[in-house]
Design an enzyme around this catalytic site. Sequence first.
Site, mmCIF file in Angstrom:
data_model
loop_
_atom_site.group_PDB
_atom_site.id
_atom_site.type_symbol
_atom_site.label_atom_id
_atom_site.label_comp_id
_atom_site.label_asym_id
_atom_site.label_seq_id
_atom_site.Cartn_x
_atom_site.Cartn_y
_atom_site.Cartn_z
ATOM 1 C CG HIS A 1 6.805 -11.876 41.906
ATOM 2 N ND1 HIS A 1 5.933 -10.825 41.713
ATOM 3 C CD2 HIS A 1 7.593 -11.547 42.970
ATOM 4 C CE1 HIS A 1 6.158 -9.909 42.656
ATOM 5 N NE2 HIS A 1 7.160 -10.327 43.424
ATOM 6 C CD GLU B 1 -9.022 10.785 14.313
ATOM 7 O OE1 GLU B 1 -7.897 10.434 13.935
ATOM 8 O OE2 GLU B 1 -10.066 10.487 13.686
ATOM 9 C CG LEU C 1 -1.731 -4.978 11.159
ATOM 10 C CD1 LEU C 1 -2.447 -5.813 12.204
ATOM 11 C CD2 LEU C 1 -0.995 -3.809 11.826
ATOM 12 C CB SER D 1 -0.883 -0.008 1.247
ATOM 13 O OG SER D 1 -0.062 -0.022 2.406
HETATM 14 P P1 NAD Z 1 -5.208 4.842 10.531
HETATM 15 O O1 NAD Z 1 -6.307 4.340 9.702
HETATM 16 O O2 NAD Z 1 -4.654 4.039 11.652
HETATM 17 O O3 NAD Z 1 -5.626 6.283 11.147
HETATM 18 C C1 NAD Z 1 -6.015 7.377 10.340
HETATM 19 C C2 NAD Z 1 -6.762 8.393 11.175
HETATM 20 O O4 NAD Z 1 -6.969 9.560 10.388
HETATM 21 C C3 NAD Z 1 -8.145 7.909 11.610
HETATM 22 O O5 NAD Z 1 -8.255 8.041 13.006
HETATM 23 C C4 NAD Z 1 -9.086 8.829 10.834
HETATM 24 O O6 NAD Z 1 -10.286 9.085 11.535
HETATM 25 C C5 NAD Z 1 -8.249 10.103 10.675
HETATM 26 N N1 NAD Z 1 -8.691 10.993 9.592
HETATM 27 C C6 NAD Z 1 -9.123 10.648 8.352
HETATM 28 N N2 NAD Z 1 -9.483 11.745 7.642
HETATM 29 C C7 NAD Z 1 -9.262 12.827 8.431
HETATM 30 C C8 NAD Z 1 -9.422 14.257 8.268
HETATM 31 N N3 NAD Z 1 -9.907 14.792 7.130
HETATM 32 N N4 NAD Z 1 -9.104 15.068 9.304
HETATM 33 C C9 NAD Z 1 -8.625 14.547 10.461
HETATM 34 N N5 NAD Z 1 -8.453 13.214 10.662
HETATM 35 C C10 NAD Z 1 -8.751 12.361 9.670
HETATM 36 O O7 NAD Z 1 -4.037 5.218 9.476
HETATM 37 P P2 NAD Z 1 -2.483 5.478 9.631
HETATM 38 O O8 NAD Z 1 -2.111 5.855 11.014
HETATM 39 O O9 NAD Z 1 -2.159 6.411 8.507
HETATM 40 O O10 NAD Z 1 -1.860 4.049 9.328
HETATM 41 C C11 NAD Z 1 -2.065 3.437 8.053
HETATM 42 C C12 NAD Z 1 -2.004 1.940 8.131
HETATM 43 O O11 NAD Z 1 -0.703 1.504 8.449
HETATM 44 C C13 NAD Z 1 -2.961 1.377 9.151
HETATM 45 O O12 NAD Z 1 -3.652 0.301 8.592
HETATM 46 C C14 NAD Z 1 -2.050 0.902 10.247
HETATM 47 O O13 NAD Z 1 -2.565 -0.246 10.907
HETATM 48 C C15 NAD Z 1 -0.751 0.606 9.528
HETATM 49 N N6 NAD Z 1 0.376 0.848 10.444
HETATM 50 C C16 NAD Z 1 0.577 -0.013 11.467
HETATM 51 C C17 NAD Z 1 1.578 0.245 12.375
HETATM 52 C C18 NAD Z 1 1.800 -0.699 13.527
HETATM 53 O O14 NAD Z 1 1.302 -1.816 13.459
HETATM 54 N N7 NAD Z 1 2.467 -0.290 14.587
HETATM 55 C C19 NAD Z 1 2.361 1.387 12.277
HETATM 56 C C20 NAD Z 1 2.111 2.238 11.227
HETATM 57 C C21 NAD Z 1 1.107 1.962 10.321
#
Ligand code: NAD
Length: 462
Positions: A441, A204, A316, A146
């Site tokens: 523990h 957010e 993921l 992606s």
């Molecule tokens: P996410 O989907 O986790 O979060 C995106 C956030 O942006 C959401 O809360 C959404 O409501 C908000 N949003 C959307 N449009 C908006 C707007 N116009 N104004 C304000 N807020 C808005 O996406 P991400 O953090 O970009 O991550 C992308 C992907 O990569 C996810 O699927 C995530 O699981 C994966 N990822 C995983 C990890 C990990 O496993 N530790 C780390 C990084 C990324």
Amino acid sequence: MEKKEHDLVVIGAGPGGYVAAIRAAQLGMNVACVEKESALGGTCLRVGCIPSKALLESSERYEMTQHQAAEHGLLVGEVGIDVGAMLKRKEKIVDNLTKGVAFLFKKNKVTLYSGAARFTSPDKIVVKGTSSVEVMSKRFLIATGSSPATIPGVAFDGRRIGSSTEALSYDTVPTHLIVIGAGVIGLELGSVWRRLGAKVTVLEYLDRILPEMDEEIAKTAQRSFKKQGMDIRTGCKVTAARVVGDECVVEVEGSEPLRAERVLVAVGRKPLTQGLGLEAAGVKLSDKGRIIVDKSFNTTAANIYAIGDVIGGAMLAHKASDEGVACVENLAGKHGHINYDAIPSIVYTDPEVASVGQHEAQLATQGVPFKKGSFLFRANGRAMCLGSVDGMVKILAHAQTDRVLGVHIVGPRAGELIAEATVAMEYGASAEDLARACHAHPTLSEAIKEAALAVEGRAIHA
Ligand code: NAD
């Protein structure tokens, strides 16, 4: 044009593709993998999971040295940061790992084609690199992953307004960083730059952070992030962002525009299917742009399979790897296995947030009767010694059968602790099973035992 032939060609060398290629080679297939980037390992190794964890570690140590050393009786002089050295360390780790994948390909005799793959028919691709190669194969596996998504009105300028890729390589600490989206990427990278001294404002859209996580757990985490100085504004819909002179201007619906030095757009990721020639191959996409597959990861084309971020489900790395292995094991006549009910998910902030299985709202929506037990790290001796007592473990179990349906943790090393819960769920454990098992523990894992005991109201230290 040079012509080649294989049993299986994997397109994309991320955690889904490279793992699938190696497993297929182990199973005796003549395998090739195509990758358009010069380094192997995909987003995760190059510009995702690994470099972000490197920076999270460096920035956490900086913050601890500044704010917690004295409490431990450690006398340190003035503490400073060298962003260049931090980035160099990160790049060295990435370099080691991406070269490690190249080594594993050689060791397992996986042929690598460097360049971009495009289907010309269902059994043929052309790889365009420094020269072009036509590659025929009995089967293809698409694992192209992606790329960062954005929102209308917000365009990446490659410098000030960018995605996680840019935020992993800022050469100086921004005075003010606006993060759009309080998901995993926004909170992890927002934490990095806040710890290093940036003012961080997270905008957010929803009325909560981490929409995929259990609400109580996300709220607990949000309180900690606020305490650390992260300005999280929920219910904020960003409608536009642009660079004006020396700064970025971010428009938010219903309020005054905000200004910052840099903007990190972290509003999700979109499947990468462009340029693959999927029409020529007969591979169809869902209305969300993801490749449609059946339970065996078979696409709408008979000999073409797909796994990872390009298909449905959580984006993921470990989900992609497990799908890759399951897919090629099925192709080899084995019984490939993946259990979507037991895929852990971790946010590497401080405190860490980790979860496996269903959360409360999901169970309530499905009408599944459940009972729950929680335990606070505040009452755990090891957490006290670590100086990290914020958070809890919450276990959700079926009201009648006691089977564990979900485990949600916010707190120190939650990302490591969740492994126990994942194994328990994979084996169909009950809360009673977790409560009976002896936990060493003093360890943080005792909080899991206590939460399991709490399911029946018999935690000892609560
Ligand atoms: P996410 O989907 O986790 O979060 C995106 C956030 O942006 C959401 O809360 C959404 O409501 C908000 N949003 C959307 N449009 C908006 C707007 N116009 N104004 C304000 N807020 C808005 O996406 P991400 O953090 O970009 O991550 C992308 C992907 O990569 C996810 O699927 C995530 O699981 C994966 N990822 C995983 C990890 C990990 O496993 N530790 C780390 C990084 C990324």
